[in-house]
Design a protein around this motif. Structure first.
Motif, PDB file in Angstrom:
ATOM      1  N   GLY A   1       0.790  -1.232   0.000  1.00 27.10           N
ATOM      2  CA  GLY A   1       0.000   0.000   0.000  1.00 27.10           C
ATOM      3  C   GLY A   1       0.819   1.276   0.000  1.00 27.10           C
TER       4      GLY A   1
ATOM      5  N   SER B   1       3.175  -0.083  -6.932  1.00 20.27           N
ATOM      6  CA  SER B   1       2.518  -0.313  -8.221  1.00 20.27           C
ATOM      7  C   SER B   1       2.224   1.004  -8.914  1.00 20.27           C
ATOM      8  CB  SER B   1       1.217  -1.085  -8.026  1.00 20.27           C
ATOM      9  OG  SER B   1       1.452  -2.264  -7.312  1.00 20.27           O
ATOM     10  N   THR B   2       1.792   1.973  -8.143  1.00 24.15           N
ATOM     11  CA  THR B   2       1.480   3.279  -8.714  1.00 24.15           C
ATOM     12  C   THR B   2       2.719   3.884  -9.364  1.00 24.15           C
ATOM     13  OG1 THR B   2      -0.115   3.581  -6.938  1.00 24.15           O
ATOM     14  CG2 THR B   2       0.539   5.550  -8.153  1.00 24.15           C
TER      15      THR B   2
ATOM     16  N   ARG C   1      -6.735   1.868 -12.683  1.00 19.48           N
ATOM     17  CA  ARG C   1      -5.679   2.672 -12.070  1.00 19.48           C
ATOM     18  C   ARG C   1      -5.068   3.613 -13.105  1.00 19.48           C
ATOM     19  NH1 ARG C   1      -1.691  -0.550  -8.821  1.00 19.48           N
ATOM     20  NH2 ARG C   1      -2.798   0.292  -7.063  1.00 19.48           N
TER      21      ARG C   1
HETATM   22  N1  LIG Z   1      -9.016   4.517  -6.371  1.00 20.33           N
HETATM   23  C1  LIG Z   1      -8.095   5.127  -5.636  1.00 20.33           C
HETATM   24  N2  LIG Z   1      -8.175   6.448  -5.391  1.00 20.33           N
HETATM   25  C2  LIG Z   1      -7.225   7.070  -4.654  1.00 20.33           C
HETATM   26  N3  LIG Z   1      -6.194   6.460  -4.114  1.00 20.33           N
HETATM   27  C3  LIG Z   1      -6.052   5.154  -4.304  1.00 20.33           C
HETATM   28  C4  LIG Z   1      -6.997   4.419  -5.068  1.00 20.33           C
HETATM   29  N4  LIG Z   1      -6.583   3.138  -5.091  1.00 20.33           N
HETATM   30  C5  LIG Z   1      -5.458   3.092  -4.376  1.00 20.33           C
HETATM   31  N5  LIG Z   1      -5.139   4.299  -3.902  1.00 20.33           N
HETATM   32  C6  LIG Z   1      -3.986   4.656  -3.076  1.00 20.33           C
HETATM   33  O1  LIG Z   1      -2.845   4.090  -3.604  1.00 20.33           O
HETATM   34  C7  LIG Z   1      -2.177   3.348  -2.597  1.00 20.33           C
HETATM   35  C8  LIG Z   1      -1.817   2.003  -3.116  1.00 20.33           C
HETATM   36  O2  LIG Z   1      -0.745   2.142  -3.897  1.00 20.33           O
HETATM   37  P1  LIG Z   1      -0.137   0.884  -4.615  1.00 20.33           P
HETATM   38  O3  LIG Z   1       0.688   1.459  -5.690  1.00 20.33           O
HETATM   39  O4  LIG Z   1      -1.194  -0.084  -4.974  1.00 20.33           O
HETATM   40  O5  LIG Z   1       0.739   0.280  -3.444  1.00 20.33           O
HETATM   41  P2  LIG Z   1       1.634  -1.038  -3.456  1.00 20.33           P
HETATM   42  O6  LIG Z   1       1.717  -1.499  -4.864  1.00 20.33           O
HETATM   43  O7  LIG Z   1       2.915  -0.573  -2.863  1.00 20.33           O
HETATM   44  O8  LIG Z   1       0.933  -2.009  -2.572  1.00 20.33           O
HETATM   45  C9  LIG Z   1      -3.115   3.129  -1.482  1.00 20.33           C
HETATM   46  O9  LIG Z   1      -2.462   3.380  -0.249  1.00 20.33           O
HETATM   47  C10 LIG Z   1      -4.201   4.094  -1.715  1.00 20.33           C
HETATM   48  O10 LIG Z   1      -4.099   5.138  -0.790  1.00 20.33           O
END
Ligand SMILES: Nc1ncnc2c1ncn2[C@@H]1O[C@H](COP(=O)(O)OP(=O)(O)O)[C@@H](O)[C@H]1O
Ligand SMILES: [Mg+2]
Ligand SMILES: [Zn+2]
Length: 462
Positions: free
Chosen positions: A98, A102-103, A134
């Motif tokens: 989280g 990934s983002t 995403r």
């Molecule tokens: N639809 C969304 N709108 C806003 N923020 C989001 C949404 N989905 C995920 N996030 C944010 O993005 C973060 C997840 O990032 P991510 O790249 O999936 O993390 P990781 O891959 O490190 O587990 C979450 O903590 C959340 O706050």
């Protein structure tokens, strides 16, 4: 058909044993051994760098442009990678679930695909639909970015050989597995086998691969230390989930300096680079508040200004509490001891809380002086001057010790409006910014006396 055998593999460090034991003999972790069926020969794949034509070549015949880095337009990511992506390199990006791995990688892949395409993003955790959602949220629609949802290593390798992308992202290494091994995805043997197989593909085809790895509770990537020495570079994305800043920290890099830090801000539009982090970290600072001091730390080659806050209050009962957020707990205890013994502050009946603003973690002794100043400032309820920064390591006798890169630190502080800085006297800094007032101090008691002589009594509100 290879003969099946079982081993007890430590899920923390990857050491394998013939017999089960309650504690791993390698790393000392308890209850970390898991019986794993391994097929002979497959779990012990070589982990060294591997090149297809392993023929000695004359150094002068090798063309340097073979190794030209792919440019990364995201400046912060590029900084941590050492200036772009090296062909055939394997980079592990670790971090808590989280945190934004990934983002960040989806954004970086999309950006990169504008210059070199195709770029392949393999997700073992999300469906193509989820990836699309995403991407839409982040405003990404680059045609050169290919995504696939896949957990089978063999399939992934097949996709790479077919598509021949310029960059591959595998998210995450714990979600994929090789059919050659019977252990489940995420186990040490799987993680190791998958990383090794992808490393081979990367080296053979000259395609750079980014592996995402989740940090487990113990604070290491599952199959943790086993992956760190397989890959070429290890970057950790850290930060507090409740703060918006994210730090991408290099801990290993075969192609650049380690300990570089990239700073991002996590927002609705994803990870946005913060190109002037010192400014960002100081944005919410209240000047003239007791318990606040400014440290100048070096993160890799970049100086960063951070605010250290301390709060000292009377202990209501029993043992005084000490809480450290963003600084090493033992370092805090040491500085409290030095403040008590060498400066005479009565901290034994005080709870002391310390916080580094912005979620940054400081590992550098150069921040000692600012930390000690913050504690003393809160204890005496005296604010330090708003334009004062402090640099110096504190020794056990209370002496101030010189720190490296002093001139770079001073320039950064001056640039951000800090006209005065307390520095150790032990060495005269070459090349301090003109116009900046240096306040040399020999010891912590000296530094405190000089700092508080400049400060005014904090108003009763603080
Ligand atoms: N639809 C969304 N709108 C806003 N923020 C989001 C949404 N989905 C995920 N996030 C944010 O993005 C973060 C997840 O990032 P991510 O790249 O999936 O993390 P990781 O891959 O490190 O587990 C979450 O903590 C959340 O706050
Ligand atoms: Mg993820
Ligand atoms: Zn172990």
């Amino acid at each position: 058909m290879a003969k099946k055998r079982t081993r007890f593999v430590c899920q923390e460090c990857g050491a394998s044993f013939l017999r089960w034991a309650g504690q791993c003999k390698e790393c000392g972790e308890w209850n970390s051994l898991v019986e794993t069926v391994v097929e002979a020969g497959r779990d012990t794949a070589s982990t060294g760098a591997w090149t297809p034509a392993s023929e000695p070549q004359s150094l002068s015949d090798i063309r340097a442009d073979q190794f030209q880095r792919l440019p990364v337009s995201n400046g912060e990511l590029s900084r941590v990678l050492g200036g772009g992506i090296v062909p055939g390199s394997v980079v592990l990006i670790g971090g808590d679930p989280g945190i934004g791995k990934s983002t960040l990688l989806l954004q970086a892949s999309a950006e990169l695909s504008e210059q070199v395409s195709p770029v392949l993003y393999v997700s073992g955790e999300e469906s193509v639909n989820q990836l699309k959602m995403r991407a839409d949220r982040l405003g990404l629609q680059q045609p050169g970015l290919y995504v696939v949802s896949e957990v089978s290593l063999d399939q992934i390798v097949g996709h790479i050989q077919q598509l021949r992308p310029q960059l591959v992202v595998v998210d995450s290494v714990q979600a994929i597995s090789s059919e050659d091994l019977e252990s489940s995805a995420g186990s040490v043997s799987q993680v190791k086998a998958c990383a090794t197989a992808l490393l081979r593909v990367a080296k053979a085809e000259g395609i750079p691969v980014f592996l995402v790895g989740h940090v487990t509770k113990a604070g290491a990537i599952a199959g943790p230390r086993v992956l760190e020495h397989i890959v070429d570079a290890v970057l950790y994305l850290e930060g507090d989930r409740f703060h918006t800043y994210r730090l991408l920290r290099g801990v290993k890099n075969r192609f650049g300096s380690t300990h570089e830090v990239g700073v991002f801000e996590m927002g609705e539009r994803g990870m946005v680079e913060v190109s002037n982090p010192s400014e960002a970290f100081l944005a919410e600072r209240l000047p003239d508040t007791a318990g606040s001091a400014i440290a100048v730390t070096m993160e890799g080659t970049r100086p960063l200004l951070v605010e250290i806050q301390a709060l000292s209050t009377n202990t209501s009962f029993g043992q005084p509490r000490r809480t450290a957020n963003g600084v090493d707990f033992n370092r805090l205890l040491l500085l409290i001891a030095v403040l008590s013994k060498r400066v005479g502050l009565r901290l034994f009946d005080q709870d002391v809380f310390v916080n580094v603003v912005g979620g940054l973690r400081i590992n550098e002794p150069a921040a000692d002086l600012a930390l000690a100043l913050a504690i003393a400032s809160s204890f005496r309820n005296l604010a330090l001057p708003a334009d004062l920064a402090a640099v110096g390591e504190v020794g056990l006798s209370g002496e101030l010790r010189a720190v490296g890169h002093l001139s770079r630190r001073l320039h950064e502080a001056y640039k951000l409006g800090f006209g005065r800085c307390i520095v150790p006297t032990t060495r005269q800094p070459p090349g301090a910014p003109e116009g900046m007032k240096l306040i040399p101090a020999r010891s912590l008691p000296d530094a405190l006396a000089l700092a508080f002589a400049l400060s005014s009594r904090a108003d009763s509100a603080s």
